[in-house]
Motif scaffolding. Structure first.
Motif, mmCIF file in Angstrom:
data_model
loop_
_atom_site.group_PDB
_atom_site.id
_atom_site.type_symbol
_atom_site.label_atom_id
_atom_site.label_comp_id
_atom_site.label_asym_id
_atom_site.label_seq_id
_atom_site.Cartn_x
_atom_site.Cartn_y
_atom_site.Cartn_z
ATOM 1 N N GLU A 112 -18.711 4.972 1.680
ATOM 2 C CA GLU A 112 -18.411 6.088 0.784
ATOM 3 C C GLU A 112 -19.378 6.085 -0.383
ATOM 4 N N TYR A 145 -12.635 -1.595 8.646
ATOM 5 C CA TYR A 145 -11.265 -1.114 8.795
ATOM 6 C C TYR A 145 -10.848 -1.252 10.256
ATOM 7 N N THR A 189 -10.437 8.797 3.289
ATOM 8 C CA THR A 189 -9.324 8.903 2.366
ATOM 9 C C THR A 189 -9.041 10.355 2.017
ATOM 10 N N GLU A 199 -8.300 3.538 2.986
ATOM 11 C CA GLU A 199 -8.936 4.322 4.040
ATOM 12 C C GLU A 199 -8.012 4.389 5.246
ATOM 13 N N ARG A 229 -1.399 9.923 1.434
ATOM 14 C CA ARG A 229 -2.292 9.028 0.711
ATOM 15 C C ARG A 229 -1.586 7.724 0.397
ATOM 16 N N HIS A 238 0.826 -1.202 0.000
ATOM 17 C CA HIS A 238 0.000 0.000 0.000
ATOM 18 C C HIS A 238 0.861 1.253 0.000
ATOM 19 N N GLN A 278 -7.693 4.332 -3.140
ATOM 20 C CA GLN A 278 -6.991 4.876 -1.995
ATOM 21 C C GLN A 278 -7.370 4.084 -0.763
#
Ligand SMILES: [Mn+2]
Ligand SMILES: [Mn+2]
Ligand SMILES: [Zn+2]
Ligand SMILES: [Zn+2]
Lengths: 153, 153
Positions: free
Chosen positions: B141, A139, B86, A84, A90, A45, A82
């Motif tokens: 989202e 998450y 994000t 989270e 980022r 990532h 992207q």
DNA sequence: TGACAAATAAGAGCTAATCCTATTTAGTAG
DNA sequence: CTACTAAATAGGATTAGCTCTTATTTGTCA
């Protein structure tokens, strides 16, 4: 998490990617391909800067701006996304398979895991009609094994 | 989401907050209290700059740095937290009740909702022993009603 | 009330991300 | 294959969101 990828799989991925580009009216440039290749070749990532470092080995002159722009473009056309989180830089993910993330709040490491029940959590009825949900994420945050050991010693 | 808060509730909140500060060896400064007050008085998940603007009405000379620092401190002692997502700017939340967030990817609006089944999702067994999970989040989202209407027209 | 560690204001510094513009290039039509 | 055009890129400048530094102020506690 990520198994070794067979050549055939990679070929398929690239065909899908080029289709996606054409469909969105985007040119298939060496820079774009290189960024995509770098991204799907790792499960770390990476940040834009990290991708830039990787891609530079192939395309010596590629600019950081192009990498940044390309990563956002990839996210726009659905070829990446992207990650989270609450971090400051980022971070991107080229793995489109269903999976979830754990982030260590100390070292920033993001680790993939896959818990099938998390794949299709149902959107509460109260939100229907109110929002057009495009992405659902479970998450987790906390300490990884390494950081946990250090802080408890 | 957030009901009108009674005076008593606010008093309780402040007592809890001051306790938290003392417990962590933090001074109860006017700046700290003002930032906390501003944060629990809104459900807009403001950025540091937005909190700064709010707090300035009470404490004209407060610096943005102090607001930033204080917000991070509040998160550290568990009196608030950073909103997952994000986006590029950090956003904060003073609502400690169990709830989840929907973020509009177009206008950036973050909307609270509460779906009880999301409150205590169980951590997959594969992660036990590997990670010390400190926060579990379900995060949605997409497009809010306003933005959805605009883009489809 | 006095001493002191903690917190703050103000401004400098840092860094990720974005913008600007001259140049290059992928896609395409002839 | 060649020429054209809109899209993309490199490189440098700029911006924005923090983060750090330091002199000054202020809670806290004895
Ligand atoms: Mn991943
Ligand atoms: Mn909230
Ligand atoms: Zn860690
Ligand atoms: Zn919106």
């Amino acid at each position: 998490m990520r198994e070794v990828m067979k050549k055939k799989d990679i070929e398929v991925k690239f065909r899908v990617f080029e289709d996606r580009c054409r469909q969105s009216g985007l040119k298939v440039t060496p820079q774009r391909v290189a960024v995509y290749k770098a991204l799907i070749g790792t499960d770390l990532h990476p940040t834009a800067e990290e991708v830039h470092r990787m891609v530079k080995q192939d395309i010596h002159s590629i600019s950081l701006d192009t990498v940044n722009r390309t990563l956002l473009t990839l996210a726009e056309i659905g070829a990446a996304f992207q990650v989270e989180g609450t971090g400051q830089r980022r971070r991107f993910d080229g793995d489109l398979e269903n999976h979830q993330h754990f982030r260590c709040i100390k070292c920033g490491k993001i680790v993939d895991f896959h818990h099938k029940p998390f794949d299709n959590i149902d959107i509460p009825a109260q939100l229907h009609g109110q929002f057009q949900v495009m992405r659902k994420t479970v998450y987790l945050e906390g300490l990884c094994q390494t950081c946990s050991a250090v802080s408890s010693s």
